[in-house]
Design a protein around this motif. Structure first.
Motif, PDB file in Angstrom:
ATOM      1  N   UNK A 177       0.506   6.872  -4.149  1.00 55.94           N
ATOM      2  CA  UNK A 177       0.970   8.245  -4.023  1.00 55.94           C
ATOM      3  C   UNK A 177       0.305   9.152  -5.044  1.00 55.94           C
ATOM      4  N   UNK A 178       0.248  10.420  -4.708  1.00 49.51           N
ATOM      5  CA  UNK A 178      -0.265  11.472  -5.580  1.00 49.51           C
ATOM      6  C   UNK A 178       0.910  12.388  -5.862  1.00 49.51           C
ATOM      7  N   UNK A 179       1.514  12.242  -7.020  1.00 48.50           N
ATOM      8  CA  UNK A 179       2.725  13.010  -7.329  1.00 48.50           C
ATOM      9  C   UNK A 179       2.450  14.503  -7.420  1.00 48.50           C
ATOM     10  N   UNK A 180       1.286  14.863  -7.898  1.00 45.61           N
ATOM     11  CA  UNK A 180       0.965  16.284  -8.057  1.00 45.61           C
ATOM     12  C   UNK A 180       0.962  16.999  -6.707  1.00 45.61           C
ATOM     13  N   UNK A 181       0.588  16.271  -5.662  1.00 46.37           N
ATOM     14  CA  UNK A 181       0.506  16.865  -4.330  1.00 46.37           C
ATOM     15  C   UNK A 181       1.571  16.327  -3.373  1.00 46.37           C
ATOM     16  N   UNK A 182       2.513  15.567  -3.919  1.00 46.99           N
ATOM     17  CA  UNK A 182       3.603  15.033  -3.085  1.00 46.99           C
ATOM     18  C   UNK A 182       3.066  14.357  -1.826  1.00 46.99           C
ATOM     19  N   UNK A 183       2.083  13.521  -2.011  1.00 46.81           N
ATOM     20  CA  UNK A 183       1.445  12.844  -0.884  1.00 46.81           C
ATOM     21  C   UNK A 183       1.509  11.338  -1.096  1.00 46.81           C
ATOM     22  N   UNK A 184       1.779  10.633  -0.020  1.00 51.18           N
ATOM     23  CA  UNK A 184       1.799   9.175  -0.060  1.00 51.18           C
ATOM     24  C   UNK A 184       0.768   8.653   0.937  1.00 51.18           C
ATOM     25  N   UNK A 185       0.146   7.549   0.584  1.00 54.08           N
ATOM     26  CA  UNK A 185      -0.897   6.950   1.409  1.00 54.08           C
ATOM     27  C   UNK A 185      -0.539   5.503   1.746  1.00 54.08           C
ATOM     28  N   UNK A 186      -1.086   5.039   2.846  1.00 52.55           N
ATOM     29  CA  UNK A 186      -0.964   3.623   3.201  1.00 52.55           C
ATOM     30  C   UNK A 186      -2.335   3.146   3.651  1.00 52.55           C
ATOM     31  N   UNK A 187      -2.968   2.340   2.811  1.00 52.48           N
ATOM     32  CA  UNK A 187      -4.248   1.731   3.164  1.00 52.48           C
ATOM     33  C   UNK A 187      -3.960   0.426   3.863  1.00 52.48           C
ATOM     34  N   UNK A 188      -4.418   0.311   5.093  1.00 49.52           N
ATOM     35  CA  UNK A 188      -4.139  -0.868   5.912  1.00 49.52           C
ATOM     36  C   UNK A 188      -5.444  -1.583   6.209  1.00 49.52           C
ATOM     37  N   UNK A 237       7.963   4.324  -5.761  1.00 53.41           N
ATOM     38  CA  UNK A 237       8.684   5.306  -6.556  1.00 53.41           C
ATOM     39  C   UNK A 237       7.703   6.281  -7.193  1.00 53.41           C
ATOM     40  N   UNK A 238       8.234   7.335  -7.795  1.00 53.29           N
ATOM     41  CA  UNK A 238       7.354   8.269  -8.502  1.00 53.29           C
ATOM     42  C   UNK A 238       6.625   7.569  -9.650  1.00 53.29           C
ATOM     43  N   UNK A 239       7.275   6.570 -10.218  1.00 55.90           N
ATOM     44  CA  UNK A 239       6.658   5.844 -11.317  1.00 55.90           C
ATOM     45  C   UNK A 239       5.632   4.820 -10.870  1.00 55.90           C
ATOM     46  N   UNK A 240       5.530   4.606  -9.558  1.00 59.92           N
ATOM     47  CA  UNK A 240       4.505   3.697  -9.050  1.00 59.92           C
ATOM     48  C   UNK A 240       4.984   2.298  -8.721  1.00 59.92           C
ATOM     49  N   UNK A 241       6.277   2.050  -8.828  1.00 59.60           N
ATOM     50  CA  UNK A 241       6.787   0.734  -8.450  1.00 59.60           C
ATOM     51  C   UNK A 241       6.765   0.607  -6.938  1.00 59.60           C
ATOM     52  N   UNK A 242       6.271  -0.532  -6.461  1.00 56.79           N
ATOM     53  CA  UNK A 242       6.084  -0.709  -5.029  1.00 56.79           C
ATOM     54  C   UNK A 242       6.899  -1.872  -4.479  1.00 56.79           C
ATOM     55  N   UNK A 243       7.120  -1.813  -3.182  1.00 59.24           N
ATOM     56  CA  UNK A 243       7.821  -2.875  -2.467  1.00 59.24           C
ATOM     57  C   UNK A 243       7.172  -2.985  -1.097  1.00 59.24           C
ATOM     58  N   UNK A 244       6.909  -4.224  -0.663  1.00 63.46           N
ATOM     59  CA  UNK A 244       6.241  -4.438   0.617  1.00 63.46           C
ATOM     60  C   UNK A 244       7.013  -5.417   1.491  1.00 63.46           C
ATOM     61  N   UNK A 245       6.903  -5.220   2.782  1.00 60.99           N
ATOM     62  CA  UNK A 245       7.384  -6.234   3.714  1.00 60.99           C
ATOM     63  C   UNK A 245       6.477  -7.449   3.592  1.00 60.99           C
ATOM     64  N   UNK A 246       7.054  -8.626   3.754  1.00 63.45           N
ATOM     65  CA  UNK A 246       6.265  -9.854   3.635  1.00 63.45           C
ATOM     66  C   UNK A 246       5.098  -9.867   4.617  1.00 63.45           C
ATOM     67  N   UNK A 247       5.284  -9.280   5.771  1.00 59.98           N
ATOM     68  CA  UNK A 247       4.266  -9.329   6.819  1.00 59.98           C
ATOM     69  C   UNK A 247       3.004  -8.530   6.477  1.00 59.98           C
ATOM     70  N   UNK A 248       3.081  -7.647   5.488  1.00 57.42           N
ATOM     71  CA  UNK A 248       1.913  -6.820   5.155  1.00 57.42           C
ATOM     72  C   UNK A 248       1.392  -7.078   3.747  1.00 57.42           C
ATOM     73  N   UNK A 249       2.076  -7.902   2.981  1.00 59.95           N
ATOM     74  CA  UNK A 249       1.636  -8.173   1.605  1.00 59.95           C
ATOM     75  C   UNK A 249       0.216  -8.726   1.604  1.00 59.95           C
ATOM     76  N   UNK A 250      -0.589  -8.196   0.701  1.00 58.57           N
ATOM     77  CA  UNK A 250      -1.974  -8.636   0.597  1.00 58.57           C
ATOM     78  C   UNK A 250      -2.925  -7.936   1.541  1.00 58.57           C
ATOM     79  N   UNK A 251      -2.381  -7.179   2.510  1.00 60.65           N
ATOM     80  CA  UNK A 251      -3.231  -6.467   3.464  1.00 60.65           C
ATOM     81  C   UNK A 251      -3.072  -4.948   3.360  1.00 60.65           C
ATOM     82  N   UNK A 252      -1.862  -4.506   3.065  1.00 58.68           N
ATOM     83  CA  UNK A 252      -1.583  -3.073   2.974  1.00 58.68           C
ATOM     84  C   UNK A 252      -1.358  -2.684   1.514  1.00 58.68           C
ATOM     85  N   UNK A 253      -1.752  -1.459   1.176  1.00 63.01           N
ATOM     86  CA  UNK A 253      -1.518  -0.930  -0.158  1.00 63.01           C
ATOM     87  C   UNK A 253      -0.949   0.478  -0.054  1.00 63.01           C
ATOM     88  N   UNK A 254       0.194   0.689  -0.687  1.00 63.12           N
ATOM     89  CA  UNK A 254       0.795   2.018  -0.719  1.00 63.12           C
ATOM     90  C   UNK A 254       0.476   2.668  -2.056  1.00 63.12           C
TER      91      UNK A 254
END
Length: 116
Positions: free
Chosen positions: A71-82, A52-69
């Motif tokens: 976002x940069x609200x100022x630039x409307x950009x979202x990232x996924x570190x895998x 969310x814009x506030x930073x609340x996250x939700x992950x699929x069980x298969x990626x928990x602990x490995x992936x990190x989502x």
């Protein structure tokens, strides 16, 4: 309308890392959430992670602990570190933005291939 442009996919060996980026532009509401979905060959599209814009996250069980989502609200950009990528992570990854209230928008997708 909202436009989403993804980047950062590619080929990596198992155990490696990739970082996906998605830049959004257009009519973006102040309340929205962004996320990543993926679709492997002969499989349905599935949720990977949302934020969310506030930073609340939700992950699929298969990626928990490995992936990190994140976002940069100022630039409307979202990232996924895998990290610690596995061959089963191979898929086309799609960026998603949902205006609240409103319809979801999708990027064109970026291929991630993990070799064993």
């Amino acid at each position: 309308q909202v436009q989403l442009v993804e980047s950062g996919g590619g080929l990596v060996q198992a155990g490696g890392s990739l970082r996906l980026s998605c830049a959004a532009s257009g009519r973006i509401f102040s309340s929205n959430y962004m996320g990543w979905y993926r679709q492997a060959p002969r499989k349905q599209r599935e949720l990977v992670a949302t934020i969310t814009r506030g930073g609340s996250t939700n992950y699929a069980d298969s990626v928990k602990g490995r992936f990190t989502i994140s976002r940069d609200n100022a630039n409307n950009t979202v990232y996924l570190q895998m990290n610690s990528l596995k061959p089963e992570d191979t898929a086309v990854y799609y960026c998603n933005l949902v205006n609240v209230p409103g319809s979801p928008y999708w990027g064109q997708g970026t291929q991630v291939t993990v070799s064993s």
